[in-house]
Enzyme design. Structure first.
Site, PDB file in Angstrom:
ATOM      1  N   ASP A 146       7.260 -38.000  18.920  1.00  0.00           N
ATOM      2  CA  ASP A 146       6.850 -39.323  19.404  1.00  0.00           C
ATOM      3  C   ASP A 146       6.394 -39.210  20.847  1.00  0.00           C
ATOM      4  OD1 ASP A 146       7.115 -42.307  18.396  1.00  0.00           O
ATOM      5  OD2 ASP A 146       7.470 -42.278  20.556  1.00  0.00           O
ATOM      6  N   ARG A 200      14.554 -38.934   6.722  1.00  0.00           N
ATOM      7  CA  ARG A 200      14.919 -39.796   7.849  1.00  0.00           C
ATOM      8  C   ARG A 200      16.372 -40.257   7.693  1.00  0.00           C
ATOM      9  NH1 ARG A 200      16.099 -43.021  11.107  1.00  0.00           N
ATOM     10  NH2 ARG A 200      14.883 -44.628  12.176  1.00  0.00           N
TER      11      ARG A 200
HETATM   12  O1  CP3 Z   1       2.437 -38.765  11.632  1.00  0.00           O
HETATM   13  C1  CP3 Z   1       2.247 -38.908  12.852  1.00  0.00           C
HETATM   14  O2  CP3 Z   1       1.328 -39.641  13.304  1.00  0.00           O
HETATM   15  C2  CP3 Z   1       3.077 -38.091  13.832  1.00  0.00           C
HETATM   16  C3  CP3 Z   1       4.120 -38.690  14.542  1.00  0.00           C
HETATM   17  C4  CP3 Z   1       3.962 -39.846  15.534  1.00  0.00           C
HETATM   18  C5  CP3 Z   1       4.946 -40.866  15.632  1.00  0.00           C
HETATM   19  N1  CP3 Z   1       4.630 -41.650  16.699  1.00  0.00           N
HETATM   20  C6  CP3 Z   1       6.115 -40.997  14.738  1.00  0.00           C
HETATM   21  C7  CP3 Z   1       6.899 -42.237  14.738  1.00  0.00           C
HETATM   22  C8  CP3 Z   1       3.004 -40.087  16.529  1.00  0.00           C
HETATM   23  C9  CP3 Z   1       1.715 -39.339  16.835  1.00  0.00           C
HETATM   24  C10 CP3 Z   1       3.452 -41.232  17.264  1.00  0.00           C
HETATM   25  C11 CP3 Z   1       2.735 -41.785  18.421  1.00  0.00           C
HETATM   26  C12 CP3 Z   1       3.231 -43.018  19.061  1.00  0.00           C
HETATM   27  N2  CP3 Z   1       4.523 -43.433  19.228  1.00  0.00           N
HETATM   28  C13 CP3 Z   1       2.388 -43.952  19.707  1.00  0.00           C
HETATM   29  C14 CP3 Z   1       0.884 -43.830  19.843  1.00  0.00           C
HETATM   30  C15 CP3 Z   1       0.149 -44.250  18.636  1.00  0.00           C
HETATM   31  C16 CP3 Z   1       0.267 -45.704  18.319  1.00  0.00           C
HETATM   32  O3  CP3 Z   1       0.869 -46.003  17.264  1.00  0.00           O
HETATM   33  O4  CP3 Z   1      -0.224 -46.529  19.092  1.00  0.00           O
HETATM   34  C17 CP3 Z   1       3.209 -44.970  20.226  1.00  0.00           C
HETATM   35  C18 CP3 Z   1       2.753 -46.184  20.992  1.00  0.00           C
HETATM   36  C19 CP3 Z   1       4.570 -44.634  19.914  1.00  0.00           C
HETATM   37  C20 CP3 Z   1       5.793 -45.389  20.307  1.00  0.00           C
HETATM   38  C21 CP3 Z   1       6.619 -45.790  19.154  1.00  0.00           C
HETATM   39  N3  CP3 Z   1       7.291 -44.921  18.313  1.00  0.00           N
HETATM   40  C22 CP3 Z   1       6.890 -47.114  18.708  1.00  0.00           C
HETATM   41  C23 CP3 Z   1       6.326 -48.367  19.344  1.00  0.00           C
HETATM   42  C24 CP3 Z   1       7.720 -47.012  17.597  1.00  0.00           C
HETATM   43  C25 CP3 Z   1       8.354 -48.152  16.837  1.00  0.00           C
HETATM   44  C26 CP3 Z   1       7.420 -48.805  15.917  1.00  0.00           C
HETATM   45  C27 CP3 Z   1       7.440 -48.137  14.584  1.00  0.00           C
HETATM   46  O5  CP3 Z   1       6.353 -47.868  14.029  1.00  0.00           O
HETATM   47  O6  CP3 Z   1       8.543 -47.928  14.070  1.00  0.00           O
HETATM   48  C28 CP3 Z   1       7.929 -45.637  17.344  1.00  0.00           C
HETATM   49  C29 CP3 Z   1       8.743 -45.043  16.240  1.00  0.00           C
HETATM   50  C30 CP3 Z   1       8.096 -44.030  15.382  1.00  0.00           C
HETATM   51  N4  CP3 Z   1       7.304 -43.000  15.803  1.00  0.00           N
HETATM   52  C31 CP3 Z   1       8.211 -43.937  13.954  1.00  0.00           C
HETATM   53  C32 CP3 Z   1       7.469 -42.824  13.551  1.00  0.00           C
HETATM   54  C33 CP3 Z   1       7.306 -42.287  12.154  1.00  0.00           C
HETATM   55  C34 CP3 Z   1       9.057 -44.832  13.081  1.00  0.00           C
HETATM   56  C35 CP3 Z   1      10.476 -44.394  13.191  1.00  0.00           C
HETATM   57  C36 CP3 Z   1      11.287 -44.596  11.930  1.00  0.00           C
HETATM   58  O7  CP3 Z   1      11.233 -43.719  11.057  1.00  0.00           O
HETATM   59  O8  CP3 Z   1      11.990 -45.594  11.870  1.00  0.00           O
END
Ligand code: CP3
Length: 341
Positions: free
Chosen positions: A73, A36
């Site tokens: 995402d 990352r």
């Molecule tokens: O390993 C996995 O599950 C695959 C990848 C994946 C991510 N997001 C990576 C991610 C999947 C399947 C998602 C789905 C997702 N994204 C959802 C549905 C599932 C849930 O959690 O309810 C939603 C609502 C999102 C939207 C989203 N993406 C938010 C609200 C955020 C910020 C909050 C956070 O956890 O940081 C993200 C960012 C995100 N998506 C990260 C990851 C690994 C973190 C980013 C980082 O590395 O800083």
């Protein structure tokens, strides 16, 4: 090569339940944080196929889950349609706000194929690097959940704007959901063609809707996605995850025709089991906080879920994503316990 994960989705009870974990690739893994940092920002990571495929495979190498989930995402779909998106450090996603029907016209479906090309390349690279007995899960957000982020302009505690808008401007909101539904079909079909063995719809905010609006904005679009994909790819199962849908879970599964359904942590597993057909695979329910806690509590919760789901098609998973401070050793202990089941 038979994949235990796909056999469970085909309605077959497995001697040992297949297991994967939502957000299995992510910040709790030091090797993820390293990649990352190398990628710079999150969208760059999602659109650099070599890095995204590497991050997808990291948890499989470390723990040996039965399925890998494409690293991307749910908000990459509006991004690919030309809607702005950025991830502010520590704040989560930030998007322009959707206000009226006129904004729907700003979603440019013509740019979708080019924009998703790197994500499809991640699917191909991941499939090539994954052993044949493991499944690759493609995914998208449920149209309603994606619409929530667009209407709110990011995350929200109560989704008040989205919920009010669905009443105040039913035609405009319906138009947004319809466009996202069709784009989701295109996007998921492309992931399947690139090598995804199954696709999952993350409808994280489905539970904020009243039952009538749940029918309209969650069940209807999901049923359409399942129907169109099912006709084009009859052997590719669709998994639904209508988070916090409570007592509506039975109706959701019956009407949409999903093969598998994610059960959130708030749902009583006994309720879900008694309201779902024996042919539908149940997936999930373990409290991510129990995984964070580890030890005897984690063992007890895990054993309970394994016991309750012993006699039906079942995929072991959490009720929501892994919490970032979770120690990787807790994940290793969990997978080991499920393996011994
Ligand atoms: O390993 C996995 O599950 C695959 C990848 C994946 C991510 N997001 C990576 C991610 C999947 C399947 C998602 C789905 C997702 N994204 C959802 C549905 C599932 C849930 O959690 O309810 C939603 C609502 C999102 C939207 C989203 N993406 C938010 C609200 C955020 C910020 C909050 C956070 O956890 O940081 C993200 C960012 C995100 N998506 C990260 C990851 C690994 C973190 C980013 C980082 O590395 O800083």
């Amino acid at each position: 090569m038979t994949k235990p994960f796909l056999a469970a989705l085909a309605g077959q009870r497995q001697p040992r339940p297949p297991v994967w974990l939502m957000r299995q690739a992510g910040r709790y893994l030091p090797e993820y944080r390293a990649i990352r940092a190398q990628a710079g920002d999150f969208i760059a990571l999602c659109t650099t196929p070599e890095l995204a495929a590497e991050v997808t495979l990291q948890p499989i190498r470390r723990f040996g889950m039965d399925a890998a989930i494409l690293f991307s995402d749910i908000l990459m779909l509006p991004w690919a349609l030309g809607w702005g998106l950025r991830f502010a450090e520590g704040e989560g996603p930030i998007l322009p706000q959707w206000n009226t029907e006129a904004d729907t016209a700003r979603l440019d479906t013509a740019r979708l194929p080019d924009a998703i090309a790197p994500i499809l390349q991640t699917v191909r690279l991941t499939r090539a690097g994954l052993e044949p007995h493991r499944a690759l899960i493609g995914f998208a957000g449920g149209p309603f959940t994606v619409a929530c982020y667009m209407v709110e302009g990011g995350g929200s505690k109560d989704h008040a704007r989205t919920r009010a808008l669905a009443y105040q401007d039913p035609i405009g909101f319906r138009g947004l959901i319809d466009l996202l539904t069709e784009a989701t079909i295109t996007y998921l079909a492309a992931q399947i063609e690139a090598g995804a063995d199954t696709v999952m719809l993350f409808d994280s905010w489905a539970g904020v809707l009243s039952p009538l609006l749940f029918d309209e904005h969650v069940i209807k679009p999901t049923a359409r996605i399942v129907d169109v994909l099912g006709r084009r790819f009859p052997h590719v199962p669709v998994i639904g995850f209508p988070r916090l849908s409570g007592t509506l879970i039975g109706r959701y599964v019956e009407v949409t025709g999903v093969c598998g359904v994610g059960i959130d942590t708030a749902t009583d597993l006994r309720f879900a089991i008694s309201h779902l057909s024996d042919l539908v695979a149940i997936q999930g329910n373990l409290d991510p906080a129990a995984l964070l806690a580890g030890g005897a509590a984690l063992q007890r919760e895990t054993a309970r879920i394994l016991r309750l789901c012993r006699d039906r098609p079942f995929i072991f998973n959490l009720g929501h994503g892994i919490l970032p401070p979770t120690p990787p050793e807790h994940v290793a202990a969990l997978i080991e316990q499920v393996r011994r089941a």
